[in-house]
Design an enzyme around this catalytic site. Structure first.
Site, PDB file in Angstrom:
ATOM      1  N   ARG A 220      -1.499  34.408  27.809  1.00  0.00           N
ATOM      2  CA  ARG A 220      -1.963  35.507  28.639  1.00  0.00           C
ATOM      3  C   ARG A 220      -3.492  35.595  28.577  1.00  0.00           C
ATOM      4  O   ARG A 220      -4.096  35.436  27.510  1.00  0.00           O
ATOM      5  CB  ARG A 220      -1.343  36.839  28.184  1.00  0.00           C
ATOM      6  CG  ARG A 220       0.135  36.788  27.862  1.00  0.00           C
ATOM      7  CD  ARG A 220       0.975  36.118  28.919  1.00  0.00           C
ATOM      8  NE  ARG A 220       0.971  36.825  30.186  1.00  0.00           N
ATOM      9  CZ  ARG A 220       1.501  36.330  31.303  1.00  0.00           C
ATOM     10  NH1 ARG A 220       2.041  35.131  31.301  1.00  0.00           N
ATOM     11  NH2 ARG A 220       1.480  37.034  32.411  1.00  0.00           N
ATOM     12  N   HIS A 272      -3.717  28.849  36.323  1.00  0.00           N
ATOM     13  CA  HIS A 272      -2.429  29.407  35.883  1.00  0.00           C
ATOM     14  C   HIS A 272      -1.270  28.508  36.341  1.00  0.00           C
ATOM     15  O   HIS A 272      -0.301  28.996  36.957  1.00  0.00           O
ATOM     16  CB  HIS A 272      -2.244  30.831  36.410  1.00  0.00           C
ATOM     17  CG  HIS A 272      -1.352  31.660  35.517  1.00  0.00           C
ATOM     18  ND1 HIS A 272      -1.556  32.998  35.315  1.00  0.00           N
ATOM     19  CD2 HIS A 272      -0.268  31.331  34.777  1.00  0.00           C
ATOM     20  CE1 HIS A 272      -0.639  33.470  34.490  1.00  0.00           C
ATOM     21  NE2 HIS A 272       0.160  32.465  34.149  1.00  0.00           N
TER      22      HIS A 272
END
Length: 308
Positions: A220, A272
């Site tokens: 994250r 990502h």
């Protein structure tokens, strides 16, 4: 059973779910429908959650639930199930192994030498002399740690509570974290986004790493204090304590074009993409959850307070 899907490949999910659940009605979020029983979603808009606040359950079509939990439209008491590994672990392990070999075999240094037309070979450090730390030993973290260990690297794993894994030196708690940090050449972060993990990688923890260590974050974006990371990396003229970082997740995505991270010579940025959710591998889990819910059976749900 009426199911609403919201994800980039919503049509693909709709077709796959309809095939597996022929007696169900499966819709996508661009259709105007009411009286939905279950939501299968990835980063849905708040208005979608508000419109279907009466749904009996929500399946988060990914492992990270922080975006869903912070969504202002999320109903207070609706049970939430997240995907377990579902094929993401294998992809993230490949990503981490690439990042690990990139520094262990000095590809970052050879890239810089190429820009200077400099022909110079570096001595190879044996994998057994390159310990790796993995923060987070959930389903994906365990898979990644195991793959790295199988590749020949000594692996130290860290979790909030004690765990035992074959072939992994396990640490836990604050004391265990600093014990791990002090002895690893590369640190991999795979923790969830919770109040306890927010900016866990900061000036203090980065300073606990040995000089020349590297960082890989397919977890994250909120785990890392970017200001402290940039300070630890140094700049084009001043070399920092940290050798390099491979980053796949950021607090704000897409990463803003004016972010100083883009231009840093010792940073490698990816959008990502480390662990996309493979539809085929995830489908079994989604169908299993929907069938259990619809049959009135108990289904393990996330702990909203813990954040995972």
């Amino acid at each position: 059973m009426r199911i609403l899907v919201h994800i980039d490949d919503a049509a693909g999910w709709q077709a796959a779910l309809q095939q597996r659940l022929p007696n169900a009605e499966v819709f996508t979020s661009d259709q105007t429908v009411e009286n939905i029983d279950y939501l299968a979603v990835w980063k849905p808009p708040a208005e979608l959650l508000e419109r279907h606040a009466g749904a009996r359950g929500i399946i988060n079509l990914g492992a990270g639930v922080d975006a869903l939990l912070s969504n202002p439209g999320l109903p207070a008491n609706t049970p939430i199930v997240k995907l377990r590994d579902a094929g993401m672990g294998e992809l993230i392990a490949d990503y981490c192994l690439y990042g690990l070999l990139h520094v262990q075999r000095d590809f970052d240094r050879y890239r810089d030498q190429q820009a200077r037309a400099e022909w110079r070979e570096h001595q190879v450090i044996d994998k057994s002399d390159w310990p790796v730390g993995v923060l987070g030993l959930g389903a994906i973290g365990r898979h990644v740690a195991g793959r790295i260990a199988t590749a020949g690297f000594p692996v130290h794993g860290w979790s909030r509570s004690p765990k035992t894994l074959d072939g992994i030196s396990c640490h836990h708690g604050e004391e265990g974290l600093y014990d791990l940090l002090g002895q690893v050449s590369t640190l991999v972060t795979l923790l969830p986004n919770t109040p306890e993990t927010h900016h866990l990688i900061n000036a203090e923890t980065l300073a606990a790493l040995p000089d020349g260590a590297s960082l890989i974050n397919p977890g994250r974006g909120t785990l890392i204090d970017e200001t402290s990371l940039l300070e630890a990396l140094g700049d084009g003229e001043r070399e920092g304590r940290l050798r390099s970082a491979l980053l796949d997740a950021f607090p704000s995505e897409p990463l803003p074009s004016d972010s100083p991270l883009w231009q840093h010579p010792r940073l490698l940025i990816t959008p990502h993409m480390a662990g996309p959710t493979p539809l085929g591998a995830a489908l079994d889990q989604v169908v299993e959850t929907l069938e259990a819910w619809d049959a009135g059976n108990e289904v393990p749900t996330i702990d909203r307070d813990a954040g995972y």
